[in-house]
Design a protein around this motif. Sequence first.
Motif: not given
Length: 546
Positions: A335-339
């Motif tokens: 998801p956006m913001g997860y790395t």
Amino acid sequence: MARFIRIRPPKVESTRTALAWGYGRALDWTMRHRVLTTLSILAIIVLATVPFQMLPDNTPEAKEMRDLRIQYEFTENYHYAVIEQTYVNPVEAYLFHNKARWKIKDVYSFYNNGSASTQVYFDQARLVAGEASKIRDQIGEKLPVIPGARISLGRMRGVDTANWVGVNLYGDDTQTLNELVLEAKRRFRANPTVKEVHTAQERGLEEVQIRLDRERAGKYGISAQAVGQVLGIVLRGREIRGFHSSDGEVEIWVKLQEEDRENIEDLKSVIVGGGADGGDILLSHVADFEIVKTAQSIEREDRRTRAYIGVVCGLENRDESRRLVTDIMNSMPLPMGYTWSFDRWVAEQDEGNQEFIFNMLLALFMVYFVMASLFESLAHPFAIMFSLPFAFVGVAVFLWITHTPFNFMAQIGLLILIGVVVNNGIVLIDHVNNYRRAGLPRAQAIREGCLERLRPILMTAGTTVVGLLPLAFGTTSIFNDRYFPMARTVMGGLIASTILTLLVLPTVYSLIDDFALSARRMWIRTRPTAAAPAVPPAAPASERAV
């Protein structure tokens, strides 16, 4: 009397032995075919990179097996007494039944409500090289399979260090991270080259999550605050005003009895309010229940929540393991913001490799600087430095034949070689230069100098190699690392560099000397000559007369 005593001349090292005769013929051939010899040795150095790339980063023989952890992943939050009788005792009985076979010294188990672990310690004096991973596999083959828990092997210090790759997932929401960890775990286990996957969730505890349905609660006039207060009394209790007696104040607590709050059904039947018709409103009427397993703690790094995944790959090369992990993690839609990134141990390994390369270059510069100052030449030390690529050939081939890993100890051996292998070249070139200063032609000086230094160089290298044999095939170690990769690196590099130094270094020396002479002549020709002083014109006759 003295005239009858024959004074023998000092004994000069014989060059008429079979070894010296064969070496002389080989030396003459290399000097007659200098270009072919140089191209051949360059090809050998390039080909040596092939076995070097096939070397493993580590092997079980190069590590000491310290201990092994057996971990339990329970499906429910069992009481510690149930865990002891149902799970821990059978595992310990299995280990003690094979204690002599697996050379187990001690077994230590720790268990609590909802968690347990067993630590197995081995008898280091009885273990032999390469036995660690075999024992680990044998223990894992027939671990007890008991319903209600997943019993598996954890990390073993000293054995799976090279194959262990750690991954960190970063994000904001803990629940989302847990879902991503489960998905990553599923993908890793689907790959046949991945042996084990470990996460922090395996050490987590089960908890009951109560989610209030605000729409249903609004119909009954129940607020979240009221539900929270009731649950606080039910689960923790509440202290009310004490009772004053002649003996003092007595504390009074209001809470449910233990038998009334043993399972989730008791929790669902808790009364949180009353309806308009006078009936009881139960917690199950206004809330949903879910049993989930959560981590024991929340870890943060650089102000971000972190979830950890440990992967044990069945590959011998660390780079291949990292590429495999990278491919699997990149295939996951985050998801956006997860790395994600590798853990700090992988980063420290990269930093260690960079420091090793820097130390190698620094050592090369220092060795060259010392030789240049002693020889008072820039060309001759450069010829001696060719002994180092010769050593690389021996290191690659010897480690590959003996299936020795190129690990931290082998890197130390490579640094040692930089200062050792140049010694033969220094002895050889210095003796040749002495003959040239005495007036011998270069070709004759090279031949005589090499033949006279053949035996000392072979004796020096031979004694060093023999002295390293106990360390090269022993099990001496420091911490978890055994010394034999370092000893074998020095042995292989020294053997190859000695042979190639005797055969090829004279050719390289003559080529570099020719290049230096040509460069000197060219510099002399191109150097501007000093202008001749101008001759003053002759004075007129009248002035001379005066």
